[in-house]
Design an enzyme around this catalytic site. Structure first.
Site, PDB file in Angstrom:
ATOM      1  N   VAL A  48       2.213   3.843  -3.094  1.00  0.00           N
ATOM      2  CA  VAL A  48       1.451   4.918  -3.741  1.00  0.00           C
ATOM      3  C   VAL A  48       0.759   5.746  -2.660  1.00  0.00           C
ATOM      4  O   VAL A  48      -0.020   5.219  -1.867  1.00  0.00           O
ATOM      5  CB  VAL A  48       0.381   4.338  -4.708  1.00  0.00           C
ATOM      6  CG1 VAL A  48      -0.374   5.466  -5.397  1.00  0.00           C
ATOM      7  CG2 VAL A  48       1.018   3.423  -5.739  1.00  0.00           C
TER       8      VAL A  48
ATOM      9  N   GLU B 114      14.141  16.613  -2.678  1.00  0.00           N
ATOM     10  CA  GLU B 114      15.460  16.050  -2.452  1.00  0.00           C
ATOM     11  C   GLU B 114      16.528  17.018  -2.974  1.00  0.00           C
ATOM     12  O   GLU B 114      16.239  17.932  -3.743  1.00  0.00           O
ATOM     13  CB  GLU B 114      15.608  14.730  -3.226  1.00  0.00           C
ATOM     14  CG  GLU B 114      14.486  13.745  -3.049  1.00  0.00           C
ATOM     15  CD  GLU B 114      14.633  12.935  -1.776  1.00  0.00           C
ATOM     16  OE1 GLU B 114      15.772  12.765  -1.310  1.00  0.00           O
ATOM     17  OE2 GLU B 114      13.605  12.486  -1.231  1.00  0.00           O
TER      18      GLU B 114
ATOM     19  N   LYS C  97       4.666   5.087  -9.765  1.00  0.00           N
ATOM     20  CA  LYS C  97       3.373   4.925  -9.081  1.00  0.00           C
ATOM     21  C   LYS C  97       2.245   4.653 -10.083  1.00  0.00           C
ATOM     22  O   LYS C  97       1.327   3.881  -9.794  1.00  0.00           O
ATOM     23  CB  LYS C  97       3.077   6.171  -8.257  1.00  0.00           C
ATOM     24  CG  LYS C  97       4.094   6.369  -7.124  1.00  0.00           C
ATOM     25  CD  LYS C  97       3.990   7.752  -6.497  1.00  0.00           C
ATOM     26  CE  LYS C  97       5.016   7.943  -5.387  1.00  0.00           C
ATOM     27  NZ  LYS C  97       5.122   9.361  -4.973  1.00  0.00           N
TER      28      LYS C  97
ATOM     29  N   GLU D  70       0.818  -1.214   0.000  1.00  0.00           N
ATOM     30  CA  GLU D  70       0.000   0.000   0.000  1.00  0.00           C
ATOM     31  C   GLU D  70       0.855   1.270   0.000  1.00  0.00           C
ATOM     32  O   GLU D  70       0.525   2.254  -0.657  1.00  0.00           O
ATOM     33  CB  GLU D  70      -0.911  -0.011   1.233  1.00  0.00           C
ATOM     34  CG  GLU D  70      -1.810   1.192   1.376  1.00  0.00           C
ATOM     35  CD  GLU D  70      -2.807   1.305   0.225  1.00  0.00           C
ATOM     36  OE1 GLU D  70      -3.482   0.314  -0.087  1.00  0.00           O
ATOM     37  OE2 GLU D  70      -2.904   2.399  -0.364  1.00  0.00           O
TER      38      GLU D  70
END
Lengths: 348, 348
Positions: free
Chosen positions: B153, B210, B225, B150
């Site tokens: 995503v 990032e 995703k 789970e």
């Protein structure tokens, strides 16, 4: 393949949409090892029709306006719901008569009869669930039958199921929602410059608002749904009269203008949360939400509920809040859930 | 009460948040008849720690920066994940190492070892699932173990579970989502007048982006995703390289200006749908959405997925798309699901 026999109580838009879904797309159920068979229909205007081998849904749906079930062999122009519910062969009673917010009748009696005679129940009827949900749930438990009412809040959009099944392991601290599409549409049109009267008239012409829009505008429709949400999601024992309710008629031109200046949007918010002393407090009132609030941009007839959780923060489900097919889907989801549960499989 | 033994592979932010949740709120699991016990932890920087009676999570979480598991009795500064996974006593392997979008390693090997040695797996790692999800699912089926992901995503916000459990009986025609919070934040700030460079720098200073924001800005994070969503929700067999991907760096000043004039909002949309010939087509690209689109107002770091269904129309789930606690909750939900399934209860 398991055959499950249904009795449809009330044959208005929602149960007609269910009958159509059963008749035209049986694979929706067959994929789950299920065949649905409608063995009885009752309706105040149409009467009573029963057939232990299954009613021909195509013929019933094609019944001309003004005709009654007396046109069918064995049919009658009189609605004998009590006998059908108590003595009929249906295993699941599908209650979709009109909502009565005062005492929940006649739906409340339909549900009590069904449970007492050992039948499972699915319903979209807010009245009896908001007023007597705890009693009915207890009664169902005592009789070993299932009671489901997903369609009482946001039609088929999963809200009660979502809270029960998707938020497992989380503490739900509170719930907030836009639970009435008509008032949401009207508020949006007022932001666009219409008066309350103009916006209501437009909503009526589009089929969103009833001839008497009081329950939408005054907040009493949302109040029933908030009571159901508070009880189901937060474990409260509230009745609708304990939900402080202010309608959108309380939002003035000045309120709209100052919200516009601040980039806020007025929404009719139904909410419930747990106080420090454990008490659940619920209310319905217009609130001017900041633009980045998860509910601020829910527009038109769309409804939404935000669950405030401890570990995941706010999670929101949005989707249709009304509609015949959309509400009939709630019945389908509930029937599939009962099928799974009573086939020995238990949802957690 | 059932005790379930876990091995944590990777001890970064997510598995630390899980360890904290287990250590500080055991009632979150006890309410479901479950006690979680961490019997092994491995981490490239920290080494290996095992204790068949359960590791003291408070002590591990208090380990000073720069120290290794060699400080603990029986601990080692070397990460021996293969031995822990294959030969350890854990029943569930919790994989939360870094995402490698090229070949999914070393997480892919961790998952294969776990499944092959008969252990259940939960993971938040997009790499191996996007690249080899079908193979791993097949492998798990063959070995009679559960595989849950789970958290790959939208962190803990229910998306894969939602599609599997809440849309029962519906045909899902397609799926659209805002699946990357950084690019969504950057697009919002560009709408507010910042250049791409300024908006990225701001997102970095806030901890959203990032040091190397390429995967967010170029769309390759969302691509992983979308591949997972297309495969899980629509039954596709896509690999990420089959997802046509355009990043938000393709949105020009002119694009932003003309969208603003039309009241539209640029969003990076990941989508998948079934073509008339049955083929699933998936893509990631910036789209200028009309203001009333369900995803148009999803702002900042919030993520959302809209499921397009036959009977219910569009239904949207929105919530956090990242975060340590939020992603750790995905692991908790997956572990509770495995608990329910393997206790003889089956979700439908």
């Amino acid at each position: 393949m398991r055959t499950l026999d249904l009795a449809l109580i009330g044959f208005g838009g929602v149960n007609r949409a269910l009958a159509k879904a059963i008749g035209t797309r049986p694979e929706r159920f067959a994929d789950h090892g299920l065949e649905l068979r409608v063995v009885a229909i009752t309706d105040l205007a149409l009467g009573t029709l029963q057939a232990v081998d299954g009613i021909d849904l195509g013929r019933v749906l094609a019944l001309p306006r003004g005709a009654t079930f007396a046109e069918f062999p064995g049919g009658s122009a009189t609605a004998d719901s009590e006998s059908v519910i108590r003595n009929g062969t249906a295993e699941v009673i599908v209650e979709a008569t009109f909502t009565n917010p005062l005492d929940g009748e006649p739906a409340l009696s339909h549900l009590r009869w069904a449970i007492a005679s050992g039948k499972h129940v699915v319903t979209t009827n807010k009245g009896p669930i908001a007023l007597h949900g705890a009693e009915l749930t207890e009664l169902a438990l005592g009789h070993g039958v299932e009671l489901r009412f997903e369609g009482t809040v946001m039609s088929g959009t999963p809200v009660l199921r979502f809270a029960r099944e998707q938020l497992v392991g989380l503490e739900v601290l509170g719930v907030q929602g836009i639970l009435n599409g008509t008032s949401n549409y009207v508020l949006g049109r007022r932001e666009a410059g219409l008066t309350l009267e103009e916006a209501v008239a437009e909503a009526q012409s589009l089929g969103y608002a009833e001839a008497d829009p009081t329950a939408d505008i005054g907040g009493s429709d949302a109040r029933l749904k908030v009571a159901i949400l508070a009880n189901e999601v937060l474990g409260a024992k509230l009745t609708p009269d304990q939900v402080v309710t202010v309608g959108i008629d309380a939002v003035s031109e000045d309120d709209l203008a100052s919200a516009a200046r601040e980039g806020r949007h007025w929404k009719l918010i139904g909410s419930a949360h747990r106080e420090d002393d454990g008490r659940i407090v619920a209310e319905v009132r217009p609130r001017a939400l900041a633009a980045d609030h998860p509910l601020a941009s829910i527009s038109g007839a769309t409804n939404a509920v935000t669950f405030l959780t401890d570990m995941l923060g706010p999670v929101t489900v949005s989707g249709p809040g009304a509609g015949r097919d959309e509400t009939a889907y709630a019945l389908i989801a509930d029937i599939l859930s009962i099928h799974a549960t009573t086939a020995g499989l238990v949802r957690v």
